[in-house]
Design a protein around this motif. Structure first.
Motif, PDB file in Angstrom:
ATOM      1  N   THR A 206       0.831  -1.210   0.000  1.00 19.92           N
ATOM      2  CA  THR A 206       0.000   0.000   0.000  1.00 19.92           C
ATOM      3  C   THR A 206       0.857   1.249   0.000  1.00 19.92           C
ATOM      4  OG1 THR A 206      -1.744  -1.156   1.213  1.00 19.92           O
ATOM      5  CG2 THR A 206      -1.816   1.245   1.223  1.00 19.92           C
ATOM      6  N   TYR A 207       1.901   1.238   0.809  1.00 21.07           N
ATOM      7  CA  TYR A 207       2.802   2.390   0.854  1.00 21.07           C
ATOM      8  C   TYR A 207       3.486   2.600  -0.493  1.00 21.07           C
ATOM      9  CZ  TYR A 207       6.677   5.454   1.934  1.00 21.07           C
ATOM     10  OH  TYR A 207       7.569   6.499   1.909  1.00 21.07           O
ATOM     11  N   LEU A 210       1.004   4.316  -2.825  1.00 17.35           N
ATOM     12  CA  LEU A 210       0.779   5.718  -2.460  1.00 17.35           C
ATOM     13  C   LEU A 210       2.015   6.565  -2.719  1.00 17.35           C
ATOM     14  CD1 LEU A 210      -1.202   5.225   0.883  1.00 17.35           C
ATOM     15  CD2 LEU A 210      -2.110   5.919  -1.353  1.00 17.35           C
ATOM     16  N   TRP A 211       3.186   6.010  -2.434  1.00 18.62           N
ATOM     17  CA  TRP A 211       4.433   6.752  -2.658  1.00 18.62           C
ATOM     18  C   TRP A 211       4.590   7.100  -4.127  1.00 18.62           C
ATOM     19  CZ3 TRP A 211       8.727   5.544  -5.653  1.00 18.62           C
ATOM     20  CH2 TRP A 211       9.864   6.358  -5.468  1.00 18.62           C
ATOM     21  N   TYR A 213       2.217   6.824  -6.700  1.00 14.94           N
ATOM     22  CA  TYR A 213       1.062   7.417  -7.375  1.00 14.94           C
ATOM     23  C   TYR A 213       0.669   8.783  -6.811  1.00 14.94           C
ATOM     24  CZ  TYR A 213      -3.422   7.522  -9.841  1.00 14.94           C
ATOM     25  OH  TYR A 213      -4.468   7.867 -10.670  1.00 14.94           O
ATOM     26  N   ILE A 214       0.789   8.946  -5.489  1.00 16.40           N
ATOM     27  CA  ILE A 214       0.366  10.198  -4.857  1.00 16.40           C
ATOM     28  C   ILE A 214       1.556  11.090  -4.510  1.00 16.40           C
ATOM     29  CG2 ILE A 214      -0.901  11.240  -2.939  1.00 16.40           C
ATOM     30  CD1 ILE A 214      -2.659   9.671  -4.894  1.00 16.40           C
ATOM     31  N   SER A 229       2.035   2.254 -10.995  1.00 17.13           N
ATOM     32  CA  SER A 229       1.991   2.246  -9.530  1.00 17.13           C
ATOM     33  C   SER A 229       1.380   0.951  -9.017  1.00 17.13           C
ATOM     34  CB  SER A 229       1.182   3.445  -9.026  1.00 17.13           C
ATOM     35  OG  SER A 229       1.759   4.660  -9.459  1.00 17.13           O
ATOM     36  N   SER A 233       3.414  -1.987  -6.934  1.00 15.44           N
ATOM     37  CA  SER A 233       2.974  -2.290  -5.572  1.00 15.44           C
ATOM     38  C   SER A 233       2.631  -3.776  -5.442  1.00 15.44           C
ATOM     39  CB  SER A 233       1.770  -1.423  -5.180  1.00 15.44           C
ATOM     40  OG  SER A 233       0.639  -1.712  -5.980  1.00 15.44           O
TER      41      SER A 233
END
Length: 251
Positions: A206-207, A210-211, A213-214, A229, A233
């Motif tokens: 999950t990290y 998020l790292w 993509y966001i 992403s 992941s």
């Protein structure tokens, strides 16, 4: 006068890229492929173009690359992958740089990363660079089974011109690469006697998403940014799943 250069590559089923690669490195004094028993026409095409091909069963990326370095006749090494394209501008910069490398023993080259035909500008890829030019007397790969890096015993520098990196042939091919990377990373963790837990299965993947993509703005690359992403992941999840399976086999 620039010193002589050896261009090295490790190959496996790269028949579509061999001709382009060899032509783009025609300025090198020798080209050597260390091939992992390709099943396509990689070897035939390479030898027809004057490339020296050495067969070696693949064990991991660092060993394969360090073995290739040992085969080089010349001190200065160019170690590009076959999905990386060297532009005429980069060629000129390499030649000019080696005419007077001063006290530098290795040079980073920035990479433009293309995925599904699109230049990826975010998600961390915008800062992508790797040592691709180095003196073999002062450098070797660090021993990582995957995501291997050149360790240099001396000063390094970054060249101005970039290369174009076309890692994506099709989705299955790209996914196969990530599966191999996950497997080798799992083997490395197993050797370190690390055991996976719920954190590795849920938080780490999950990290990673998020790292990329966001936080690194992969969202700005559109659907390609999302796909990249997601698959990266998921490869983190597969890494720990494969590690868990290794322990299951011995229990």
């Amino acid at each position: 006068m620039a010193p002589k250069i050896t261009a090295l590559a490790i190959t496996y089923n790269e028949e579509d890229n061999v001709k382009r690669y060899v032509e783009s490195l025609s300025f090198a004094d020798e080209i050597i492929f260390v091939d992992s028993q390709s099943k396509d026409k990689t070897i035939t095409i390479a030898e027809e173009l004057g490339v020296k091909v050495i067969q070696r069963k693949f064990d991991d990326f660092s060993n394969q690359r360090n073995f290739a370095i040992e085969q080089a006749t010349n001190e200065w090494i160019l170690f590009f992958d076959l999905d990386e394209i060297i532009s005429p501008e980069l060629e000129k910069e390499i030649i000019k740089t080696l005419e007077n490398p001063k006290d530098k023993v290795a040079f980073y080259i920035k990479r433009n990363f293309y995925f599904m035909g699109k230049l990826i500008k975010y998600g961390g890829w915008q800062n992508d660079k790797a040592i691709r030019l180095f003196n073999k007397n002062h450098c070797k790969y660090n021993g990582n089974l995957v995501h291997e890096l050149v360790q240099s015993n001396g000063k390094t520098c970054i060249l101005k011109n970039k290369l174009n990196h076309f890692s994506y042939k099709n989705f299955d091919n790209y996914n196969d690469k990530l599966n191999l990377y996950s497997k080798l990373q799992a083997e490395n963790l197993y050797k370190q006697k690390k055991r996976p837990n719920l954190y590795h299965f849920f938080i780490r993947p999950t990290y990673r998403f998020l790292w990329q993509y966001i936080f690194r703005m992969g969202i700005l690359d559109g659907k390609e940014g999302f796909i990249l992403s997601y698959v990266h992941s998921f490869s983190v999840f597969k890494r720990y799943l494969q590690l868990w399976m290794m322990y299951r086999k011995i229990e």
